[in-house]
Design a protein around this motif. Structure first.
Motif, PDB file in Angstrom:
ATOM      1  N   ARG A  93       0.828  -1.213   0.000  1.00 13.07           N
ATOM      2  CA  ARG A  93       0.000   0.000   0.000  1.00 13.07           C
ATOM      3  C   ARG A  93       0.861   1.262   0.000  1.00 13.07           C
ATOM      4  O   ARG A  93       0.445   2.319   0.471  1.00 13.07           O
ATOM      5  CB  ARG A  93      -0.977   0.034   1.178  1.00 13.07           C
ATOM      6  CG  ARG A  93      -1.982  -1.110   1.182  1.00 13.07           C
ATOM      7  CD  ARG A  93      -2.880  -1.019   2.399  1.00 13.07           C
ATOM      8  NE  ARG A  93      -3.846  -2.098   2.401  1.00 13.07           N
ATOM      9  CZ  ARG A  93      -5.040  -2.050   1.835  1.00 13.07           C
ATOM     10  NH1 ARG A  93      -5.413  -0.946   1.201  1.00 13.07           N
ATOM     11  NH2 ARG A  93      -5.871  -3.089   1.888  1.00 13.07           N
ATOM     12  N   GLU A  94       2.082   1.135  -0.529  1.00  6.14           N
ATOM     13  CA  GLU A  94       2.973   2.278  -0.725  1.00  6.14           C
ATOM     14  C   GLU A  94       3.390   2.951   0.575  1.00  6.14           C
ATOM     15  O   GLU A  94       3.865   4.089   0.567  1.00  6.14           O
ATOM     16  CB  GLU A  94       2.321   3.319  -1.658  1.00  6.14           C
ATOM     17  CG  GLU A  94       1.926   2.786  -3.018  1.00  6.14           C
ATOM     18  CD  GLU A  94       3.127   2.253  -3.798  1.00  6.14           C
ATOM     19  OE1 GLU A  94       4.199   2.862  -3.712  1.00  6.14           O
ATOM     20  OE2 GLU A  94       2.981   1.231  -4.481  1.00  6.14           O
ATOM     21  N   GLN A  95       3.232   2.293   1.706  1.00 11.18           N
ATOM     22  CA  GLN A  95       3.641   2.882   2.972  1.00 11.18           C
ATOM     23  C   GLN A  95       5.146   2.762   3.121  1.00 11.18           C
ATOM     24  O   GLN A  95       5.733   1.700   2.909  1.00 11.18           O
ATOM     25  CB  GLN A  95       2.933   2.183   4.129  1.00 11.18           C
ATOM     26  CG  GLN A  95       3.026   2.925   5.445  1.00 11.18           C
ATOM     27  CD  GLN A  95       2.031   2.403   6.456  1.00 11.18           C
ATOM     28  OE1 GLN A  95       1.452   1.340   6.272  1.00 11.18           O
ATOM     29  NE2 GLN A  95       1.836   3.144   7.526  1.00 11.18           N
ATOM     30  N   MET A  96       5.803   3.875   3.499  1.00  8.05           N
ATOM     31  CA  MET A  96       7.252   3.917   3.588  1.00  8.05           C
ATOM     32  C   MET A  96       7.686   4.036   5.045  1.00  8.05           C
ATOM     33  O   MET A  96       7.070   4.752   5.843  1.00  8.05           O
ATOM     34  CB  MET A  96       7.791   5.114   2.799  1.00  8.05           C
ATOM     35  CG  MET A  96       7.304   5.190   1.364  1.00  8.05           C
ATOM     36  SD  MET A  96       8.028   3.930   0.303  1.00  8.05           S
ATOM     37  CE  MET A  96       9.616   4.647  -0.052  1.00  8.05           C
ATOM     38  N   LEU A  97       8.758   3.324   5.378  1.00  7.51           N
ATOM     39  CA  LEU A  97       9.355   3.420   6.706  1.00  7.51           C
ATOM     40  C   LEU A  97      10.792   3.902   6.548  1.00  7.51           C
ATOM     41  O   LEU A  97      11.594   3.277   5.856  1.00  7.51           O
ATOM     42  CB  LEU A  97       9.320   2.065   7.415  1.00  7.51           C
ATOM     43  CG  LEU A  97       9.923   2.026   8.824  1.00  7.51           C
ATOM     44  CD1 LEU A  97       9.141   2.920   9.778  1.00  7.51           C
ATOM     45  CD2 LEU A  97       9.954   0.591   9.349  1.00  7.51           C
ATOM     46  N   PHE A  98      11.105   5.018   7.208  1.00  7.95           N
ATOM     47  CA  PHE A  98      12.420   5.639   7.079  1.00  7.95           C
ATOM     48  C   PHE A  98      13.260   5.369   8.325  1.00  7.95           C
ATOM     49  O   PHE A  98      12.740   5.049   9.402  1.00  7.95           O
ATOM     50  CB  PHE A  98      12.283   7.151   6.880  1.00  7.95           C
ATOM     51  CG  PHE A  98      11.731   7.544   5.542  1.00  7.95           C
ATOM     52  CD1 PHE A  98      12.582   7.953   4.526  1.00  7.95           C
ATOM     53  CD2 PHE A  98      10.371   7.505   5.300  1.00  7.95           C
ATOM     54  CE1 PHE A  98      12.088   8.328   3.291  1.00  7.95           C
ATOM     55  CE2 PHE A  98       9.853   7.872   4.057  1.00  7.95           C
ATOM     56  CZ  PHE A  98      10.716   8.282   3.055  1.00  7.95           C
ATOM     57  N   GLY A  99      14.560   5.541   8.170  1.00  8.59           N
ATOM     58  CA  GLY A  99      15.455   5.391   9.294  1.00  8.59           C
ATOM     59  C   GLY A  99      15.139   6.402  10.393  1.00  8.59           C
ATOM     60  O   GLY A  99      14.854   7.570  10.107  1.00  8.59           O
ATOM     61  N   GLY A 100      15.171   5.968  11.624  1.00  6.85           N
ATOM     62  CA  GLY A 100      14.880   6.845  12.739  1.00  6.85           C
ATOM     63  C   GLY A 100      13.421   6.913  13.121  1.00  6.85           C
ATOM     64  O   GLY A 100      13.091   7.455  14.186  1.00  6.85           O
ATOM     65  N   GLU A 101      12.524   6.406  12.274  1.00  2.48           N
ATOM     66  CA  GLU A 101      11.104   6.408  12.617  1.00  2.48           C
ATOM     67  C   GLU A 101      10.778   5.233  13.534  1.00  2.48           C
ATOM     68  O   GLU A 101      11.525   4.253  13.616  1.00  2.48           O
ATOM     69  CB  GLU A 101      10.242   6.317  11.352  1.00  2.48           C
ATOM     70  CG  GLU A 101      10.281   7.567  10.498  1.00  2.48           C
ATOM     71  CD  GLU A 101       9.249   7.526   9.382  1.00  2.48           C
ATOM     72  OE1 GLU A 101       8.602   8.546   9.153  1.00  2.48           O
ATOM     73  OE2 GLU A 101       9.105   6.465   8.742  1.00  2.48           O
ATOM     74  N   ASP A 102       9.629   5.336  14.227  1.00  2.00           N
ATOM     75  CA  ASP A 102       9.196   4.242  15.080  1.00  2.00           C
ATOM     76  C   ASP A 102       9.018   2.967  14.262  1.00  2.00           C
ATOM     77  O   ASP A 102       8.539   3.022  13.118  1.00  2.00           O
ATOM     78  CB  ASP A 102       7.872   4.589  15.765  1.00  2.00           C
ATOM     79  CG  ASP A 102       8.037   5.685  16.813  1.00  2.00           C
ATOM     80  OD1 ASP A 102       9.171   5.895  17.269  1.00  2.00           O
ATOM     81  OD2 ASP A 102       7.022   6.323  17.166  1.00  2.00           O
ATOM     82  N   PRO A 103       9.375   1.808  14.804  1.00  2.00           N
ATOM     83  CA  PRO A 103       9.197   0.549  14.073  1.00  2.00           C
ATOM     84  C   PRO A 103       7.735   0.307  13.714  1.00  2.00           C
ATOM     85  O   PRO A 103       6.820   0.807  14.382  1.00  2.00           O
ATOM     86  CB  PRO A 103       9.707  -0.503  15.061  1.00  2.00           C
ATOM     87  CG  PRO A 103      10.618   0.247  15.975  1.00  2.00           C
ATOM     88  CD  PRO A 103      10.023   1.614  16.103  1.00  2.00           C
ATOM     89  N   MET A 104       7.541  -0.484  12.652  1.00  2.00           N
ATOM     90  CA  MET A 104       6.184  -0.840  12.212  1.00  2.00           C
ATOM     91  C   MET A 104       5.941  -2.321  12.479  1.00  2.00           C
ATOM     92  O   MET A 104       6.827  -3.151  12.243  1.00  2.00           O
ATOM     93  CB  MET A 104       5.997  -0.521  10.726  1.00  2.00           C
ATOM     94  CG  MET A 104       5.921   0.961  10.455  1.00  2.00           C
ATOM     95  SD  MET A 104       5.641   1.339   8.696  1.00  2.00           S
ATOM     96  CE  MET A 104       4.089   0.504   8.435  1.00  2.00           C
ATOM     97  N   PRO A 105       4.738  -2.673  12.955  1.00  3.04           N
ATOM     98  CA  PRO A 105       4.453  -4.079  13.260  1.00  3.04           C
ATOM     99  C   PRO A 105       4.177  -4.886  12.006  1.00  3.04           C
ATOM    100  O   PRO A 105       3.715  -4.351  10.985  1.00  3.04           O
ATOM    101  CB  PRO A 105       3.195  -3.987  14.134  1.00  3.04           C
ATOM    102  CG  PRO A 105       2.515  -2.741  13.667  1.00  3.04           C
ATOM    103  CD  PRO A 105       3.609  -1.791  13.290  1.00  3.04           C
ATOM    104  N   LEU A 106       4.443  -6.187  12.078  1.00  6.02           N
ATOM    105  CA  LEU A 106       4.156  -7.115  10.986  1.00  6.02           C
ATOM    106  C   LEU A 106       2.917  -7.928  11.340  1.00  6.02           C
ATOM    107  O   LEU A 106       2.829  -8.504  12.430  1.00  6.02           O
ATOM    108  CB  LEU A 106       5.337  -8.053  10.758  1.00  6.02           C
ATOM    109  CG  LEU A 106       6.552  -7.442  10.063  1.00  6.02           C
ATOM    110  CD1 LEU A 106       7.767  -8.343  10.251  1.00  6.02           C
ATOM    111  CD2 LEU A 106       6.274  -7.232   8.580  1.00  6.02           C
ATOM    112  N   ALA A 107       1.969  -7.976  10.422  1.00  4.97           N
ATOM    113  CA  ALA A 107       0.775  -8.792  10.627  1.00  4.97           C
ATOM    114  C   ALA A 107       1.105 -10.255  10.346  1.00  4.97           C
ATOM    115  O   ALA A 107       2.113 -10.583   9.704  1.00  4.97           O
ATOM    116  CB  ALA A 107      -0.339  -8.320   9.710  1.00  4.97           C
TER     117      ALA A 107
END
Length: 257
Positions: A93-107
């Motif tokens: 869904r084109e969501q981007m995670l950058f360095g230094g940002e809060d971690p994102m959970p994996l479903a």
């Protein structure tokens, strides 16, 4: 048994599922190989370009990928992705995670991650988290295909949307909707007896956007998008219409009639 284990060398994909495993087990795979790991406090899988420093190497020939680009860690009963590299990791869904940002959970289930590289390259990192059942998905090769949900449009709405959104249907690299005035002028040429104006085009498109929003489609109201709105509402609308095949490229044939 080791908490982090190498996957077989002939393992090429996780998209079709994984062997039966303890719920919460994670599998991580790139073209260079992969690992699996049991859930456990402070357990971490590292990925990046330098094979000697990480558990899963990715983009070894691409210097835009950091030597240690990110991690997948278990905490709070869930696996989380963090980025430490210079370039982001793209989620579905084109969501981007950058360095230094809060971690994102994996479903639970399959998640493809794309590590950004040089010259538009993206390096695939496949991740599969075993759900509560602990089993792989049931294969259903003979089951009927489930069609996407398409949206009902009146003939006037569909024609207006085709004209306003023609750059999306033409696969422009950075598409933008036509202005109401541009669309009205083209519609007036196509259907000179139907009294097309910019206001009428705007009204038709806005009605479709409102109807889809009420049916639960996100990103179609000012409150959701925030100011300045720009083209965001109509951009989200046309991407939804294409993803659901409510509009398809062959609809452009009407412009040649």
């Amino acid at each position: 048994m080791e908490p982090i284990r190498r996957l077989p060398q002939d393992q090429r994909s996780l998209a079709s599922g994984v062997p039966d495993a303890v719920p919460g087990t994670v599998f991580v795979l790139s073209v260079e190989g992969g690992v699996s790991a049991d859930p456990g406090a402070h357990r971490t899988i590292l990925f990046g370009r330098n094979r000697a420093e990480v558990h899963v190497s990715v983009g070894e020939d691409d210097q835009r990928v950091s030597r240690m680009h990110g991690s997948i860690s278990y905490r709070g009963g869930q696996w989380w992705v963090a980025v430490t590299g210079r370039l982001p990791v793209r989620f579905p869904r084109e969501q981007m995670l950058f360095g230094g940002e809060d971690p994102m959970p994996l479903a639970a289930g399959y998640t493809p991650l794309f590590v950004q590289g040089s010259s538009g390259r993206e390096h695939l990192l496949q991740v599969y988290v075993v759900g509560e059942s602990g089993s792989r998905p049931v294969l259903r090769p003979r089951d009927p295909t489930q069609p996407p949900r398409t949206w009902q449009l009146s003939p006037q709405e569909k024609l207006a949307l085709i004209v306003v959104g023609q750059r999306y249907l033409l696969h422009d690299l950075h598409p933008l909707p036509l202005s109401w005035r541009q669309a009205a002028d083209q519609l007036a040429e196509l259907r000179p007896d139907e009294n097309w104006t910019g206001k009428r085009v705007e009204h038709l498109v806005s009605n479709v956007r409102t109807r889809l929003s009420r049916d639960g489609v996100p990103g179609l109201t000012r409150e959701e998008v925030g100011e300045p709105v720009g083209n965001a509402l109509n951009d989200n609308l046309f991407r939804t219409l294409l993803l659901t095949t409510t509009l398809v490229p062959r609809d452009l044939d009407v412009l040649d009639d």
